[in-house]
Motif scaffolding. Structure first.
Motif, PDB file in Angstrom:
ATOM      1  N   ALA A 150      49.655  35.113  83.838  1.00 57.09           N
ATOM      2  CA  ALA A 150      49.152  36.363  83.679  1.00 57.09           C
ATOM      3  C   ALA A 150      49.225  37.540  84.743  1.00 57.09           C
ATOM      4  O   ALA A 150      49.444  38.752  84.438  1.00 57.09           O
ATOM      5  N   GLU A 151      49.018  37.040  86.114  1.00 52.84           N
ATOM      6  CA  GLU A 151      49.407  37.759  87.137  1.00 52.84           C
ATOM      7  C   GLU A 151      50.646  38.530  87.260  1.00 52.84           C
ATOM      8  O   GLU A 151      50.887  39.698  87.279  1.00 52.84           O
ATOM      9  N   ILE A 161      51.154  41.258  84.086  1.00 57.66           N
ATOM     10  CA  ILE A 161      50.533  42.234  84.456  1.00 57.66           C
ATOM     11  C   ILE A 161      51.491  43.291  85.269  1.00 57.66           C
ATOM     12  O   ILE A 161      51.725  44.208  85.251  1.00 57.66           O
ATOM     13  N   ARG A 162      52.124  42.422  86.684  1.00 63.56           N
ATOM     14  CA  ARG A 162      53.134  43.056  87.161  1.00 63.56           C
ATOM     15  C   ARG A 162      54.440  43.615  86.492  1.00 63.56           C
ATOM     16  O   ARG A 162      54.915  44.743  86.864  1.00 63.56           O
ATOM     17  N   VAL A 163      54.853  42.915  85.806  1.00 62.65           N
ATOM     18  CA  VAL A 163      56.029  43.126  84.908  1.00 62.65           C
ATOM     19  C   VAL A 163      55.784  44.370  83.998  1.00 62.65           C
ATOM     20  O   VAL A 163      56.374  45.390  83.766  1.00 62.65           O
ATOM     21  N   ARG A 164      54.179  44.505  83.312  1.00 60.63           N
ATOM     22  CA  ARG A 164      53.982  45.475  82.727  1.00 60.63           C
ATOM     23  C   ARG A 164      53.854  46.790  83.415  1.00 60.63           C
ATOM     24  O   ARG A 164      54.141  47.950  82.812  1.00 60.63           O
ATOM     25  N   ARG A 165      53.329  46.895  84.600  1.00 57.87           N
ATOM     26  CA  ARG A 165      53.389  47.930  85.448  1.00 57.87           C
ATOM     27  C   ARG A 165      54.789  48.461  85.920  1.00 57.87           C
ATOM     28  O   ARG A 165      54.995  49.830  85.680  1.00 57.87           O
ATOM     29  N   ASP A 166      55.676  47.339  85.952  1.00 59.94           N
ATOM     30  CA  ASP A 166      57.191  47.962  86.244  1.00 59.94           C
ATOM     31  C   ASP A 166      57.598  48.516  85.172  1.00 59.94           C
ATOM     32  O   ASP A 166      58.411  49.682  85.013  1.00 59.94           O
ATOM     33  N   LEU A 167      57.292  48.210  84.088  1.00 58.10           N
ATOM     34  CA  LEU A 167      57.835  48.690  82.519  1.00 58.10           C
ATOM     35  C   LEU A 167      57.188  50.227  82.448  1.00 58.10           C
ATOM     36  O   LEU A 167      57.998  50.853  81.966  1.00 58.10           O
ATOM     37  N   ILE A 168      55.980  50.249  82.816  1.00 52.11           N
ATOM     38  CA  ILE A 168      55.346  51.723  82.555  1.00 52.11           C
ATOM     39  C   ILE A 168      56.009  52.601  83.723  1.00 52.11           C
ATOM     40  O   ILE A 168      56.144  53.732  82.962  1.00 52.11           O
ATOM     41  N   HIS A 169      56.339  52.344  84.914  1.00 53.01           N
ATOM     42  CA  HIS A 169      56.502  53.018  85.659  1.00 53.01           C
ATOM     43  C   HIS A 169      58.295  53.417  85.549  1.00 53.01           C
ATOM     44  O   HIS A 169      58.809  54.295  85.971  1.00 53.01           O
ATOM     45  N   PHE A 170      58.835  52.221  85.229  1.00 51.36           N
ATOM     46  CA  PHE A 170      60.612  52.213  85.247  1.00 51.36           C
ATOM     47  C   PHE A 170      60.705  51.788  83.841  1.00 51.36           C
ATOM     48  O   PHE A 170      61.348  50.403  83.708  1.00 51.36           O
ATOM     49  N   PRO A 171      60.605  52.620  82.679  1.00 54.17           N
ATOM     50  CA  PRO A 171      60.890  52.071  81.402  1.00 54.17           C
ATOM     51  C   PRO A 171      62.756  51.772  81.286  1.00 54.17           C
ATOM     52  O   PRO A 171      62.780  50.869  80.215  1.00 54.17           O
ATOM     53  N   ILE A 172      63.307  52.570  81.984  1.00 50.65           N
ATOM     54  CA  ILE A 172      64.688  51.865  82.182  1.00 50.65           C
ATOM     55  C   ILE A 172      64.936  50.509  82.385  1.00 50.65           C
ATOM     56  O   ILE A 172      66.012  49.924  81.714  1.00 50.65           O
ATOM     57  N   VAL A 173      63.927  49.808  82.714  1.00 47.61           N
ATOM     58  CA  VAL A 173      64.253  48.227  83.016  1.00 47.61           C
ATOM     59  C   VAL A 173      64.375  47.668  81.616  1.00 47.61           C
ATOM     60  O   VAL A 173      65.232  46.654  81.681  1.00 47.61           O
ATOM     61  N   HIS A 174      63.879  48.101  80.637  1.00 49.51           N
ATOM     62  CA  HIS A 174      64.097  47.591  79.642  1.00 49.51           C
ATOM     63  C   HIS A 174      65.283  47.105  78.887  1.00 49.51           C
ATOM     64  O   HIS A 174      65.737  46.104  78.208  1.00 49.51           O
ATOM     65  N   TYR A 175      66.176  48.332  79.449  1.00 45.72           N
ATOM     66  CA  TYR A 175      67.739  48.210  79.011  1.00 45.72           C
ATOM     67  C   TYR A 175      68.522  47.457  79.820  1.00 45.72           C
ATOM     68  O   TYR A 175      69.854  47.359  79.518  1.00 45.72           O
ATOM     69  N   PHE A 176      68.120  46.814  80.805  1.00 45.88           N
ATOM     70  CA  PHE A 176      68.918  45.985  81.724  1.00 45.88           C
ATOM     71  C   PHE A 176      68.824  44.636  81.214  1.00 45.88           C
ATOM     72  O   PHE A 176      67.855  43.881  81.560  1.00 45.88           O
ATOM     73  N   ARG A 177      69.441  44.188  80.645  1.00 48.11           N
ATOM     74  CA  ARG A 177      69.661  42.537  79.892  1.00 48.11           C
ATOM     75  C   ARG A 177      69.946  41.586  80.754  1.00 48.11           C
ATOM     76  O   ARG A 177      70.900  41.860  81.707  1.00 48.11           O
ATOM     77  N   THR A 178      69.634  40.345  80.616  1.00 51.43           N
ATOM     78  CA  THR A 178      70.083  39.157  81.346  1.00 51.43           C
ATOM     79  C   THR A 178      71.018  38.545  80.637  1.00 51.43           C
ATOM     80  O   THR A 178      71.050  38.266  79.439  1.00 51.43           O
ATOM     81  N   GLU A 179      71.988  37.882  81.375  1.00 49.59           N
ATOM     82  CA  GLU A 179      73.064  37.223  80.731  1.00 49.59           C
ATOM     83  C   GLU A 179      72.466  35.821  80.205  1.00 49.59           C
ATOM     84  O   GLU A 179      73.211  35.342  79.125  1.00 49.59           O
ATOM     85  N   ASP A 180      71.816  35.252  80.839  1.00 43.41           N
ATOM     86  CA  ASP A 180      71.152  34.009  80.417  1.00 43.41           C
ATOM     87  C   ASP A 180      70.011  34.287  79.209  1.00 43.41           C
ATOM     88  O   ASP A 180      68.765  34.373  79.664  1.00 43.41           O
ATOM     89  N   GLU A 181      70.250  34.179  78.008  1.00 48.23           N
ATOM     90  CA  GLU A 181      69.574  34.566  77.060  1.00 48.23           C
ATOM     91  C   GLU A 181      68.279  33.412  76.976  1.00 48.23           C
ATOM     92  O   GLU A 181      67.178  33.703  76.480  1.00 48.23           O
ATOM     93  N   GLU A 182      68.596  32.071  77.311  1.00 44.36           N
ATOM     94  CA  GLU A 182      67.480  31.269  77.031  1.00 44.36           C
ATOM     95  C   GLU A 182      66.284  31.575  78.108  1.00 44.36           C
ATOM     96  O   GLU A 182      65.353  30.960  77.753  1.00 44.36           O
ATOM     97  N   ARG A 183      66.643  32.130  79.225  1.00 48.50           N
ATOM     98  CA  ARG A 183      65.546  32.466  79.970  1.00 48.50           C
ATOM     99  C   ARG A 183      65.171  34.006  79.988  1.00 48.50           C
ATOM    100  O   ARG A 183      64.653  34.450  80.928  1.00 48.50           O
TER     101      ARG A 183
END
Length: 296
Positions: free
Chosen positions: A200-201, A204-226
């Motif tokens: 949960a902690e 919540i931190r990831v959500r705050r990052d998404l609010i402040h830096f929405p562009i993070v959503h478009y940086f994808r990871t190559e490791d799809e399983e994770r």
């Protein structure tokens, strides 16, 4: 017209500075220009004939480059308009150049680019006292843009690291459940409380990052399983199982907090990224679709 060009140039500079400030320092990351550029890049990627692995991974980096390029273009154009009324009388020209042949916009654009990139004066240099002051000021703006771009990039990758760390931890929990052949929800309540509190902690931190830096959503990871998008359903199921009435009260509280954190995350996806869905499950389904398997 000289006043009009100058005021228009100052307005463009102010717009660029305001957008940079909002992206870096506003608690909600309200950079209107940056947001529109990022959404435009994402829309272009979605209209591609097919989502290739390379294209999917490049949407975030290309959006970053496009935003920084837009900021630079606004500053260069703004300062060029400020200099335009001063051409050619306010500048010294190289002996091989005829001032009468260089009274146009391309020349002040050249001067503005030279100043912003701080590469030194070329064959056109300021002559009046005012322009000698404005030139170094624009150079400071260019250095500020460079610093802001690096700071933003570092913030973005810090947010990506926190998101991927949470995803990796959830993935390990899911894999542990499979290897042990038993539900994590049936583990020792105190251990499970600690696990849920950590999830949960971090969420919540990831959500705050998404609010402040929405562009993070478009940086994808190559490791799809994770990837976090594909692991949130497991996290939701874990919270639901741990929150059943038969569980200890303290565990149900922790499970409810995690469930609310997941709901808040989905709500942020709807509000900040305009992701469709009326319920948490629907929104997370679309989120998983956005970060679905990459195809070569």
């Amino acid at each position: 017209m000289d006043i009009v060009w100058t005021l228009l140039g100052v307005a463009l500079i102010a717009v660029a500075l305001r957008d940079i400030f909002d992206v870096l320092f506003h608690s909600l990351g309200r950079g209107m220009i940056a947001r529109r550029v990022v959404l435009g890049m994402a829309a272009l990627a979605r209209r591609a004939p097919r989502r290739t692995g390379t294209l999917g991974l490049l949407v975030g980096p290309l959006s970053y480059i496009a935003v920084v390029g837009t900021w630079a273009a606004l500053l260069v154009l703004g300062w060029a308009l400020v200099f335009l009324p001063q051409l050619p009388q306010g500048f010294n020209f190289d002996s091989q150049l005829d001032p009468a042949a260089h009274p146009g916009f391309l020349d002040v654009l050249y001067v503005s680019l030279v100043n912003l990139t701080s590469i030194g004066h070329g064959d056109i240099s300021p002559a009046s006292s005012l322009l000698r002051i404005l030139g170094p000021i624009e150079t400071l703006f260019g250095l500020g843009l460079l610093t802001a771009s690096i700071s933003w990039l570092l913030s973005i990758y810090g947010a990506i690291s926190r998101r991927d760390s949470l995803a990796h931890e959830v993935h390990l929990a899911k894999e542990a459940e499979e290897r042990l052949g038993e539900k994590l929800a049936d583990a020792d309540p105190r251990l499970l409380e600690t696990l849920l509190a950590g999830f949960a902690e971090q969420l919540i931190r990831v959500r705050r990052d998404l609010i402040h830096f929405p562009i993070v959503h478009y940086f994808r990871t190559e490791d799809e399983e994770r990837a976090l998008a594909g692991l949130l359903p497991f996290l939701g199921s874990l919270a639901d199982e741990a929150g059943e009435q038969s569980r200890p009260h303290s565990l149900r509280v922790r499970a409810q907090i995690l469930r609310m954190a997941i709901d808040d995350f989905a709500e942020t996806l709807r509000k900040r990224l305009k992701m469709p869905g009326e319920t948490t499950e629907e929104t997370l389904h679309h989120y998983q679709g956005d970060h679905g398997p990459l195809r070569a």
